[in-house]
Design a protein around this motif. Structure first.
Motif, PDB file in Angstrom:
ATOM      1  N   ALA A 187      37.731  88.935 118.007  1.00  0.00           N
ATOM      2  CA  ALA A 187      38.314  89.087 116.640  1.00  0.00           C
ATOM      3  C   ALA A 187      38.224  87.845 115.828  1.00  0.00           C
ATOM      4  CB  ALA A 187      39.108  89.790 116.756  1.00  0.00           C
ATOM      5  N   ALA A 188      37.958  87.803 114.634  1.00  0.00           N
ATOM      6  CA  ALA A 188      38.120  86.568 113.819  1.00  0.00           C
ATOM      7  C   ALA A 188      39.581  86.093 113.614  1.00  0.00           C
ATOM      8  CB  ALA A 188      37.308  86.673 112.515  1.00  0.00           C
ATOM      9  N   SER A 189      39.841  85.103 113.214  1.00  0.00           N
ATOM     10  CA  SER A 189      41.169  84.699 113.253  1.00  0.00           C
ATOM     11  C   SER A 189      41.369  85.126 111.758  1.00  0.00           C
ATOM     12  CB  SER A 189      41.250  82.997 113.075  1.00  0.00           C
ATOM     13  OG  SER A 189      40.645  82.404 111.995  1.00  0.00           O
ATOM     14  N   ASP A 190      42.742  84.962 111.381  1.00  0.00           N
ATOM     15  CA  ASP A 190      43.353  85.271 109.850  1.00  0.00           C
ATOM     16  C   ASP A 190      42.656  84.293 109.223  1.00  0.00           C
ATOM     17  OD1 ASP A 190      44.818  87.430 110.784  1.00  0.00           O
ATOM     18  OD2 ASP A 190      46.679  85.946 111.000  1.00  0.00           O
ATOM     19  N   VAL A 191      42.208  84.536 107.758  1.00  0.00           N
ATOM     20  CA  VAL A 191      41.649  83.596 107.090  1.00  0.00           C
ATOM     21  C   VAL A 191      42.639  82.537 106.680  1.00  0.00           C
ATOM     22  CG1 VAL A 191      40.411  83.282 104.785  1.00  0.00           C
ATOM     23  CG2 VAL A 191      39.767  85.126 106.269  1.00  0.00           C
ATOM     24  N   VAL A 192      42.373  81.405 106.581  1.00  0.00           N
ATOM     25  CA  VAL A 192      43.182  80.398 106.324  1.00  0.00           C
ATOM     26  C   VAL A 192      42.708  79.563 105.141  1.00  0.00           C
ATOM     27  CG1 VAL A 192      44.268  78.115 106.797  1.00  0.00           C
ATOM     28  CG2 VAL A 192      44.348  80.053 108.301  1.00  0.00           C
ATOM     29  N   GLU A 193      43.373  79.161 103.934  1.00  0.00           N
ATOM     30  CA  GLU A 193      42.977  78.429 102.738  1.00  0.00           C
ATOM     31  C   GLU A 193      43.225  76.786 103.240  1.00  0.00           C
ATOM     32  OE1 GLU A 193      43.255  78.702  98.243  1.00  0.00           O
ATOM     33  OE2 GLU A 193      45.157  77.719  99.125  1.00  0.00           O
ATOM     34  N   VAL A 194      42.182  76.070 103.161  1.00  0.00           N
ATOM     35  CA  VAL A 194      42.172  74.655 103.380  1.00  0.00           C
ATOM     36  C   VAL A 194      42.100  74.059 102.063  1.00  0.00           C
ATOM     37  CG1 VAL A 194      41.487  74.737 105.594  1.00  0.00           C
ATOM     38  CG2 VAL A 194      39.883  74.371 103.883  1.00  0.00           C
ATOM     39  N   VAL A 195      42.363  72.819 101.538  1.00  0.00           N
ATOM     40  CA  VAL A 195      42.056  72.367 100.192  1.00  0.00           C
ATOM     41  C   VAL A 195      41.737  70.834 100.461  1.00  0.00           C
ATOM     42  CG1 VAL A 195      43.794  73.639  98.954  1.00  0.00           C
ATOM     43  CG2 VAL A 195      44.596  71.517 100.328  1.00  0.00           C
ATOM     44  N   THR A 196      41.035  70.132  99.470  1.00  0.00           N
ATOM     45  CA  THR A 196      40.310  68.904  99.387  1.00  0.00           C
ATOM     46  C   THR A 196      41.166  68.333  98.293  1.00  0.00           C
ATOM     47  OG1 THR A 196      38.610  69.799  97.883  1.00  0.00           O
ATOM     48  CG2 THR A 196      38.152  69.670 100.177  1.00  0.00           C
ATOM     49  N   ALA A 197      41.269  66.999  97.966  1.00  0.00           N
ATOM     50  CA  ALA A 197      42.121  66.293  96.890  1.00  0.00           C
ATOM     51  C   ALA A 197      41.350  66.271  95.768  1.00  0.00           C
ATOM     52  CB  ALA A 197      42.387  64.702  97.612  1.00  0.00           C
TER      53      ALA A 197
END
Length: 442
Positions: free
Chosen positions: A124-134
């Protein structure tokens, strides 16, 4: 500012091309769901100019051959042309080619492979996580816009891609560590709590903050480049120990000049003083810049010229913020008076010096009485007497009667009762006389 790990892009280890074909494979729950997916670093993509990279990691699972990583711009729901994927055998990967100041959704799925290298099973896919760039832009408009007793406020123009801003500050002239505060959301100003009456150097970095939290309950922040430093200060403190020193100029006690001292503010760009007459009516309000106010501050104001009254002054420090001034609290009042006007003298009886030397002066507003002092030559002054009138006859200097062909100095000091204190007028001025006897022959 905060230290954070800048990471260059590394090539994704593509296990087999089939992983990118989107073949429908039924998930097998036995592989388990990837947990603790989180962003651990961000930085510039060393292999793609103007692009960014992020590093993510998660908890490794037993019995798997690899992981499929999928990401897209936040809100795209992994559909259309924004959908991308890749594969890695490790539980951490750096992904490059990303836009600055942007949020991406990411998810990771564990897989096993068959003998041909194609996906055999996936969990099963992991929970969706938001990542960010500067953000790529730098703030160029940072300025101080406000001050309070133990706070300063800075403001700026927002830059694209930033949803928070990080303000760094430290004591002006210090080489110590920076303290910092990050705004809670996308704003264009921030008030920072600091020490009272203190100067700070301040800079700001635009940043992007993830909505996702890691295993420690923290949200990842990708910081952009720092701005140039500015000076910011908390509000000047209350000025204390205001003291009158002297007045007049050169040989003119009537000149509109007075010297004062006070304990200075560390933060003030200058000082505003207000002078009131003996009746409490305001005479003048002016500002002065003093480089060393502990020594003295010279006030040159035409309202003081020929002033023959007791006056009071109060002082407050100010900061100059652009075209406006913000003020600290006023000092307590300091009463003062210049030297009495029209002080003059003459011998009472030219035929007999024993009759003494009469001095007179103009009545000063607010004076309760006047004390007269006398000195012989360059010797120290002795009190001759006190009177409520405007004249006094000098007949002796201490216990010695006045003598002919001797130079004497004298001064008049006006006294005023202000509360429980007695305030005295300027006592730095004096006049001289010399007695001779005139003889008449018949």
């Amino acid at each position: 500012m905060k230290n954070f790990f800048k990471v260059a892009k590394v090539g994704l280890m593509v296990m087999v091309c089939a992983l990118f074909l989107g073949i429908g494979i039924k998930a097998d729950a036995a592989l388990g769901k990837v947990a603790n997916l989180e962003q651990t670093a961000d930085g510039a993509d060393a292999q793609a100019s103007g692009k960014c990279a992020v590093k993510i990691q998660w908890t490794a699972l037993q019995g798997v051959d690899g992981y499929v990583v999928e990401y897209c711009e936040s809100g795209k729901n992994f559909t259309g042309s924004t959908y991308m994927n890749g594969a890695t055998t490790k539980n951490a990967v750096t992904i490059g080619g990303l836009s600055a100041g942007t949020s991406y959704d990411m998810k990771v799925t564990a897989v096993t492979l068959d003998a041909t290298g194609q996906i055999a099973e996936q969990g099963a896919a992991s929970d969706v996580v938001e990542v960010v760039t500067a953000p790529s832009a730098t703030v160029t408009t940072l300025k101080q816009s406000g001050a309070q007793s133990k706070k300063f406020t800075v403001s700026w123009t927002k830059v694209p891609g930033a949803n928070v801003y990080n303000i760094g500050y430290r004591l002006y002239g210090s080489q110590g560590e920076w303290s910092d505060v990050t705004t809670p959301n996308d704003v264009d100003n921030c008030t920072v709590s600091v020490a009272a009456d203190t100067n700070y150097e301040v800079l700001i970095a635009p940043a992007r903050k993830s909505s996702s939290k890691n295993s420690k309950g923290e949200q990842y922040i990708a910081y952009g480049s720092d701005s140039s430093k500015i000076l910011a200060s908390s509000l000047p403190k209350k000025i204390t120990k205001v003291k009158f020193i002297t007045s007049g100029s050169s040989s003119d006690p009537k000149a509109g000049i007075a010297d004062f001292s006070w304990n200075p503010s560390n933060a003030a760009d200058g000082y505003e003083y207000t002078i009131y007459g003996n009746n409490g009516k305001k005479l003048t309000t002016k500002t002065v810049v003093a480089s060393n106010p502990k020594s003295h501050v010279t006030i040159n104001n035409k309202k003081l010229k020929n002033a023959n009254q007791f006056m009071k002054i109060r002082v407050r420090g100010y900061l100059k913020l652009g075209n406006k001034k913000v003020y600290g609290p006023y000092s307590d009042y300091c009463w003062f008076a210049k030297y009495p006007l029209s002080v003059k003298g003459s011998i009472v009886n030219k035929s007999s010096i024993s009759d003494g030397y009469r001095i007179s002066w103009k009545k000063m507003k607010g004076a309760k009485n006047y004390t007269v002092y006398i000195a012989m030559g360059s010797g120290s002054f002795k009190k001759a007497g006190t009177t409520t009138g405007t004249s006094f006859v000098l007949k002796s200097c201490g216990s010695a009667p006045l003598a002919t062909y001797t130079t004497y100095r004298y001064r008049v000091v006006a006294n005023k009762k202000a509360g429980k204190k007695t305030v005295k007028s300027d006592s730095t001025w004096s006049s001289t006389f010399r007695l001779t006897t005139t003889y008449y022959y018949y």
